[in-house]
Design an enzyme around this catalytic site. Structure first.
Site, PDB file in Angstrom:
ATOM      1  N   CYS A 137       1.764  -0.363   0.683  1.00  0.00           N
ATOM      2  CA  CYS A 137       2.444   0.901   0.942  1.00  0.00           C
ATOM      3  C   CYS A 137       3.589   0.654   1.361  1.00  0.00           C
ATOM      4  CB  CYS A 137       1.565   1.612   2.015  1.00  0.00           C
ATOM      5  SG  CYS A 137      -0.175   2.237   1.418  1.00  0.00           S
ATOM      6  N   HIS A 190       4.402   5.882   5.013  1.00  0.00           N
ATOM      7  CA  HIS A 190       3.888   6.139   6.479  1.00  0.00           C
ATOM      8  C   HIS A 190       4.776   5.442   7.552  1.00  0.00           C
ATOM      9  CE1 HIS A 190       1.838   1.928   7.058  1.00  0.00           C
ATOM     10  NE2 HIS A 190       1.870   1.812   5.856  1.00  0.00           N
TER      11      HIS A 190
END
Length: 541
Positions: A452, A433
């Site tokens: 992440c 992301h």
């Protein structure tokens, strides 16, 4: 790989003479027994007994009626024996445990009964299965080494190995087993180079300094110069000062080791320069094992995220077509990014951040207890999906277990996920992301996230992915972005994503690159390899 032949048993009825032929073949002769049927039956019984604890090997012999594939006198059997022993003699080239072939050959030469012969038949089959599985997909089970290595390994079925080997060219079959990608071959060449360096005394005296910079001179600079020469970064030189040639060599070394390439040998650079060739060789052996773990079709187009390198790449037909910096999970127990492969299915533009419960209860609940209006950019949502009025809630009465609310952050430029996330649904809740924290990408070590993978250039990454399905990928992306609403764009062709951990990488051009073992995982892999019988070797130059 273990040797399991029983002790020698002399038989007054049968005498088997084994003699080496060629590299490692066996010639077998036996007198005519009282009845051929009784000998076959005794051989089958001995194979069944020896294979009782080797499930896949036993299944192979049950299926083929207990017929030998090794211990006959046919040309085919002789060719199989020769091919296997040749492969085992070179197991160390692949960083695998070695077999004591001298002991094996001696026991082969002293078979004196049908029982011995059956045990030998099973042992050779077991050695083949162990070798085939090890050289093709590794000798370790990753998940047993570290909980963050969640990669699944597809081992070759032992029955299939034996069937395939028995029906193929023996040497050709064994040659087909190791990874065929160029990276594996380059790692093998680096292994040989390091073994030669060790054989010839290593890289010399370590550099005893905290920092060295251009213009300096002295013993530490000489040690730096000599070490760079022996590592291949600098031509032979008599210079006693930190001159332009040394600065250029240091810069190249820094680039190859993921360091800021300013040409100044600071503490981090000197620490890496002082790493021994033995430690680098261990990194290569670990990288080869990891390469075997990923010895599968990775996808004509795929995303390759190397955690230790802090990069994410798009690879098309073996060539890197896009590369960006990344931020990975922080080096604490519940934040380290895991290693696994999955398939990217879509991207979400203007995403909502659904705060993981672990973050909500560990980080935000204590803040809400102190101040109900803390983290006001986040919304609390009840079980019916309604936004909660914080003023009506006494947060002090909740524990991490009893906290009843979900926490969400609506789409915005301040959203923790930035303006786009790339989804490959997985049970670890890991994805790639954007991020509003752009300053972190300038750091040398970029381990800051909750697990992440944050991308430095997420928009360009999105354009590259969409280019396969849109004539104007930039417009496609921005048309969705400008709505300021959460929008999902499916990838018409899903893209495999491989999150890996490689502290040694061998590019097509230039020297092998090394990276720090940021999570300590490679140290665990190396310890496990040593426990399995893998050892460092120097070679004669």
């Amino acid at each position: 790989m273990t040797n399991k032949l029983p002790k020698r048993v002399r038989s007054p009825f049968l005498t088997f003479a084994f003699a080496a032929v060629g590299a490692a073949a066996l010639s077998i002769s036996s007198p005519v027994p009282a009845t051929a049927q009784s000998t076959v039956s005794a051989f089958a019984q001995s194979v069944a007994e020896a294979a009782a604890r080797e499930g896949e090997v036993a299944a192979f012999y049950r299926a083929n009626g207990y017929q030998p594939i090794w211990t006959g006198n046919s040309a085919e059997d002789l060719s199989r024996r020769k091919a296997l022993l040749t492969a085992l003699s070179k197991a160390g080239d692949h960083g695998l445990p070695t077999v004591d072939l001298g002991d094996l050959k001696m026991r082969m030469a002293n078979v004196t009964s049908v029982r011995d012969l059956g045990a030998l038949e099973v042992e050779l089959s077991t050695l083949l299965v162990d070798y085939a599985q090890g050289v093709s997909s590794g000798i370790l089970t990753p998940s047993k080494i570290d909980s963050g290595i969640v990669r699944k390994i597809n081992r070759k079925d032992g029955t299939d190995v034996l069937s395939g080997f028995a029906s193929s060219s023996p040497a050709g079959y064994l040659k087909s087993l190791p990874p065929k990608n160029a990276e594996y071959g380059r790692l093998m060449r680096e292994k040989l180079r390091l073994e030669n360096a060790i054989q010839h005394g290593g890289w010399g005296k370590t550099v005893a300094a905290k920092k060295l910079k251009p213009g300096q001179s002295g013993d530490a600079v000489i040690a730096l110069r000599n070490r760079l020469v022996r590592m291949g970064y600098l031509s032979r030189s008599a210079s006693r000062s930190y001159d332009a040639s040394i600065q250029k060599a240091v810069q190249q070394f820094q680039a190859d080791h993921g360091l800021t390439d300013d040409g100044v040998a600071g503490a981090g650079t000197i620490a890496e320069i002082n790493v021994t060739p033995e430690k680098r060789l261990a990194s290569i052996l670990v990288a080869m094992e990891r390469e075997r773990w990923t010895n599968f079709e990775r996808g004509e187009r795929h995303v390759w995220v190397n955690l230790t390198d802090f990069t994410a790449k798009i690879v098309d037909r073996g060539s890197v077509t896009f590369r960006t910096r990344s931020v990975i999970g922080k080096n604490v127990s519940d934040r380290r990014s895991p290693e696994f492969s999955d398939v990217m299915e879509h991207m979400v533009i203007n995403p909502t951040w659904n705060v993981p419960r672990s973050i909500a209860t560990k980080e935000y609940l204590p803040m809400l207890k102190n101040n109900p209006n803390a983290v006001s950019h986040l919304k609390l949502i009840d079980s019916r999906g309604r936004v909660v009025n914080r003023g009506a809630v006494d947060f002090t009465k909740f524990t991490a277990r009893s906290f009843p609310f979900a926490i969400k952050q609506p789409p915005s430029s301040r959203n923790a996920l930035g303006l786009v996330k790339f989804m490959f649904p997985n049970k670890y809740n890991i994805y790639l992301h954007d991020t509003p924290s752009k300053n972190l990408f300038a750091r040398e070590v970029r381990a800051f996230s909750h697990g992440c993978i944050r991308l430095s250039d997420p928009f360009d990454f999105a354009y590259a992915l969409l280019a396969k399905q849109s004539s104007n990928p930039k417009a496609t992306f921005h048309n969705a972005l400008e709505t300021r609403r959460e929008t999902r764009i499916d990838l018409e062709k899903h893209v495999p994503v491989h999150i890996v951990y490689r502290t040694a990488v061998a590019p097509a051009k230039g020297r092998v690159n090394y990276r720090r073992d940021i999570y300590g995982r490679d140290a665990k892999v190396w310890a496990a390899l040593q426990n399995a019988g893998v050892a460092l070797h120097a070679v004669d130059g």
